[in-house]
Design an enzyme around this catalytic site. Structure first.
Site, PDB file in Angstrom:
ATOM      1  N   LYS A   1      18.436  57.207  20.168  1.00 23.93           N
ATOM      2  CA  LYS A   1      17.294  58.049  20.513  1.00 23.93           C
ATOM      3  C   LYS A   1      17.131  57.993  22.019  1.00 23.93           C
ATOM      4  O   LYS A   1      16.556  57.058  22.567  1.00 23.93           O
ATOM      5  CB  LYS A   1      15.996  57.619  19.825  1.00 23.93           C
ATOM      6  CG  LYS A   1      14.919  58.727  19.922  1.00 23.93           C
ATOM      7  CD  LYS A   1      13.494  58.203  19.941  1.00 23.93           C
ATOM      8  CE  LYS A   1      13.064  57.755  21.316  1.00 23.93           C
ATOM      9  NZ  LYS A   1      12.904  58.883  22.287  1.00 23.93           N
TER      10      LYS A   1
ATOM     11  N   GLY B   1      13.358  50.250  28.696  1.00 18.55           N
ATOM     12  CA  GLY B   1      12.134  50.982  28.990  1.00 18.55           C
ATOM     13  C   GLY B   1      11.055  50.055  29.502  1.00 18.55           C
ATOM     14  O   GLY B   1      11.341  48.961  29.998  1.00 18.55           O
ATOM     15  N   SER B   2       9.827  50.471  29.374  1.00 15.37           N
ATOM     16  CA  SER B   2       8.711  49.722  29.938  1.00 15.37           C
ATOM     17  C   SER B   2       8.439  48.449  29.140  1.00 15.37           C
ATOM     18  O   SER B   2       8.777  48.344  27.959  1.00 15.37           O
ATOM     19  CB  SER B   2       7.449  50.578  29.968  1.00 15.37           C
ATOM     20  OG  SER B   2       6.952  50.776  28.656  1.00 15.37           O
TER      21      SER B   2
ATOM     22  N   GLU C   1      15.747  45.361  27.611  1.00 14.46           N
ATOM     23  CA  GLU C   1      15.786  45.480  29.069  1.00 14.46           C
ATOM     24  C   GLU C   1      14.536  46.246  29.474  1.00 14.46           C
ATOM     25  O   GLU C   1      14.432  47.455  29.275  1.00 14.46           O
ATOM     26  CB  GLU C   1      17.062  46.190  29.515  1.00 14.46           C
ATOM     27  CG  GLU C   1      17.343  46.053  31.001  1.00 14.46           C
ATOM     28  CD  GLU C   1      16.855  47.246  31.803  1.00 14.46           C
ATOM     29  OE1 GLU C   1      15.766  47.124  32.415  1.00 14.46           O
ATOM     30  OE2 GLU C   1      17.531  48.270  31.817  1.00 14.46           O
TER      31      GLU C   1
ATOM     32  N   TRP D   1      14.716  57.974  30.446  1.00 18.11           N
ATOM     33  CA  TRP D   1      15.135  59.163  31.171  1.00 18.11           C
ATOM     34  C   TRP D   1      15.653  58.907  32.576  1.00 18.11           C
ATOM     35  O   TRP D   1      16.218  59.794  33.208  1.00 18.11           O
ATOM     36  CB  TRP D   1      13.968  60.156  31.261  1.00 18.11           C
ATOM     37  CG  TRP D   1      12.656  59.535  31.669  1.00 18.11           C
ATOM     38  CD1 TRP D   1      11.630  59.215  30.839  1.00 18.11           C
ATOM     39  CD2 TRP D   1      12.226  59.141  32.985  1.00 18.11           C
ATOM     40  NE1 TRP D   1      10.592  58.645  31.544  1.00 18.11           N
ATOM     41  CE2 TRP D   1      10.929  58.591  32.873  1.00 18.11           C
ATOM     42  CE3 TRP D   1      12.802  59.200  34.249  1.00 18.11           C
ATOM     43  CZ2 TRP D   1      10.223  58.105  33.963  1.00 18.11           C
ATOM     44  CZ3 TRP D   1      12.105  58.717  35.350  1.00 18.11           C
ATOM     45  CH2 TRP D   1      10.824  58.171  35.194  1.00 18.11           C
ATOM     46  N   ASN D   2      15.467  57.714  33.137  1.00 18.23           N
ATOM     47  CA  ASN D   2      15.733  57.561  34.569  1.00 18.23           C
ATOM     48  C   ASN D   2      17.216  57.582  34.918  1.00 18.23           C
ATOM     49  O   ASN D   2      17.604  57.978  36.011  1.00 18.23           O
ATOM     50  CB  ASN D   2      15.056  56.297  35.124  1.00 18.23           C
ATOM     51  CG  ASN D   2      15.551  55.028  34.468  1.00 18.23           C
ATOM     52  OD1 ASN D   2      15.911  55.009  33.286  1.00 18.23           O
ATOM     53  ND2 ASN D   2      15.558  53.945  35.214  1.00 18.23           N
TER      54      ASN D   2
ATOM     55  N   CYS E   1      14.721  50.595  37.353  1.00 20.18           N
ATOM     56  CA  CYS E   1      14.133  49.329  36.909  1.00 20.18           C
ATOM     57  C   CYS E   1      14.437  48.180  37.856  1.00 20.18           C
ATOM     58  O   CYS E   1      13.668  47.225  37.949  1.00 20.18           O
ATOM     59  CB  CYS E   1      14.607  48.990  35.501  1.00 20.18           C
ATOM     60  SG  CYS E   1      16.390  48.949  35.312  1.00 20.18           S
TER      61      CYS E   1
ATOM     62  N   GLU F   1      13.428  62.349  25.404  1.00 20.01           N
ATOM     63  CA  GLU F   1      13.246  63.780  25.145  1.00 20.01           C
ATOM     64  C   GLU F   1      13.241  64.592  26.437  1.00 20.01           C
ATOM     65  O   GLU F   1      13.494  65.797  26.410  1.00 20.01           O
ATOM     66  CB  GLU F   1      11.934  64.000  24.374  1.00 20.01           C
ATOM     67  CG  GLU F   1      11.988  63.611  22.910  1.00 20.01           C
ATOM     68  CD  GLU F   1      12.075  62.107  22.681  1.00 20.01           C
ATOM     69  OE1 GLU F   1      12.698  61.684  21.679  1.00 20.01           O
ATOM     70  OE2 GLU F   1      11.528  61.341  23.517  1.00 20.01           O
TER      71      GLU F   1
END
Length: 475
Positions: A174, A227-228, A249, A150-151, A283, A177
């Site tokens: 995807k 993501g994380s 990433e 989302w960032n 990130c 959300e």
């Protein structure tokens, strides 16, 4: 503006309703609901997979001219729709309009670059005796499952869609959300530019359900994830079960080495805005400021003074310099991490608290002299906090920069050319900015090492990651 109705896109058609579960999308500046997002069930995901399989058979045979025309057309549409896309992204994610407008331009530049790359997917012919022939060719890897956070609600979907499409792959996106309308807007530009409806799908759902379903299918040949680190490791294990290719990433904890031969004010003028861009939810955000002792106090005090002057507010307000955090989890994380650091002896110079009682705002914060066992020195804070510690010299500074298992982005400030070359060799990161925060571009690979992942997006490497190599030998 009116927030758009939410849906998924499967086989070119909007998918919503039908008794599906929904996710409430919230404006982080107000905490108010923007819309209800339909979540995929197993039948939706199966239909997306079947469509992606058909889309790959279609798109892998497309010409470079066809792929380039779609990418360039989508870039033109994004420019025409820049204000609409930017406002939707600010409503969903919170960052100032100036930043979401730049995200649109990032996609425009990337799509135009990838359009050119469609003509440069070269192979080679090997020298062989007369009557023999050996060729090396590049082929699209197949349907791609792409997971975007989302960032960067516009930029991340653009990266996930652009490379597979340029390479001749189909893709199931995807996106997050929390920011669905932004991702749908980017995909719609591609469809309106002539992308066959079978080639790209957008689904949303319970993340673990969607990832297990898509990665459990033999139709998917590649995973692209941003993501994380924790989630990335989990998805990499799922992908490994079927030997799927991966581009990962993941998290970072950006070190910034500031040496005593710099113009302190010049460094601060660049790094303070860089730190609080997108409320630190980046990130590659500069986070651990590793400052040589002789300039430490000047740097720390100047950083805190500038941070305290940053205007925090609704991203739709032209005066806002930093918007809210994207969801209620992030202010909670800031309170936990900053509280732990101060309890262990760190000094809080500014910030360290929420702003107002509406939305998810948090003050730009500065900590110094933080013990290395504080959680915030080892866990990516992903928020508006700068960590500033003093160090004796180059060797200790490099050791601290490399101490963590992350290696996405790093920064260094020094005019010493020989030191610059040493840092370029010694710093363990996928990207290093020396005397700059500009470490990305459409033509430059973006990715990390160690726990920050593997593979690259953007640049020729981004398309290459969606290709496989085939050797054909004729006798």
């Amino acid at each position: 503006m009116t927030y758009p109705a939410l849906h998924m896109i499967i086989d070119g058609a909007p998918v919503s309703g039908g008794g599906r579960r929904t996710h409430q999308v919230v404006n982080p500046a107000t905490g108010e609901m923007l819309g209800a997002l339909p979540l995929a069930d197993a039948a939706d995901l199966d239909r997306a997979l079947e469509t992606a399989a058909r889309g790959f058979r279609l798109w892998r045979d497309s010409t470079p001219h066809q792929r380039a025309a779609v990418l360039q057309g989508a870039a033109r549409l994004m420019m025409e729709r820049q204000e609409e896309l930017a406002r939707i992204a600010t409503l969903e994610q919170g960052k100032p309009l100036a930043e979401t407008r730049v995200e649109v331009l990032m996609n425009v530049g990337l799509f135009n670059f990838y359009a050119g790359e469609t003509f440069r997917l070269y192979g080679r012919t090997l020298v062989r005796p007369a009557g023999q022939r050996s060729t090396i060719s590049k082929e699209p890897v197949g349907p791609v499952a792409a997971f975007a956070p989302w960032n960067f609600p516009l930029g991340n979907p653009g990266r996930k869609l652009g490379a597979p499409i340029a390479a001749g792959c189909s893709v199931i996106l995807k996106a997050a959300e929390e920011t669905p309308a932004s991702a749908l807007g980017v995909l719609q530009c591609l469809l309106d530019a002539g992308l066959p409806k079978e080639v790209a799908q957008a689904v949303f759902g319970v993340p673990d359900e969607v990832s297990r379903h898509l990665l459990g299918s033999p139709i998917i040949r590649k995973l692209s994830f941003t993501g994380s680190t924790a989630v990335g490791k989990h998805l990499a294990k799922l992908a490994a079960e079927d030997c799927k290719r991966t581009t990962m990433e993941m998290g970072g904890h950006g070190p910034v080495l500031v040496f005593d031969d710099v113009d302190v004010d010049r460094v601060l003028d660049t790094m303070v805005p860089g730190k609080y861009r997108n409320a630190g939810q980046v990130c590659v955000s500069p986070t651990r400021f590793i400052v040589q002792e002789d300039v430490f106090e000047r740097f720390r005090d100047g950083f805190a003074e500038r941070a305290a002057r940053i205007v925090v507010g609704d991203g739709l307000d032209a005066a806002t310099q930093m918007g809210p955090m994207a969801n209620p989890r992030r202010p909670d994380a800031m309170e936990r991490l900053i509280g732990d650091a101060t309890a262990k002896g760190a000094t809080l110079h500014t910030g360290g608290e929420r702003v107002g009682n509406r939305g998810f705002f948090y003050k730009p914060s500065v900590l110094s002299e933080i013990p290395l066992d504080a959680d915030i020195m080892n866990e990516e804070p992903f928020g508006p906090v700068a960590l500033i510690n003093p160090y004796a010299g180059e060797e200790a500074m490099i050791a601290e920069a490399n101490r963590l298992p992350y290696g996405l982005a790093a920064y260094a400030w020094t005019p010493d050319a020989k030191r610059q070359r040493r840092l370029a060799r010694e710093i363990e990161s996928g990207m290093l900015g020396i005397n700059t925060t500009m470490i990305g571009g459409a033509d430059s690979p973006f990715g990390g090492v160690k726990w920050s992942g593997h593979g690259s997006e953007d640049g020729p490497e981004g398309v290459e990651a969606c290709l496989v190599t085939k050797a054909v030998h004729e006798g």
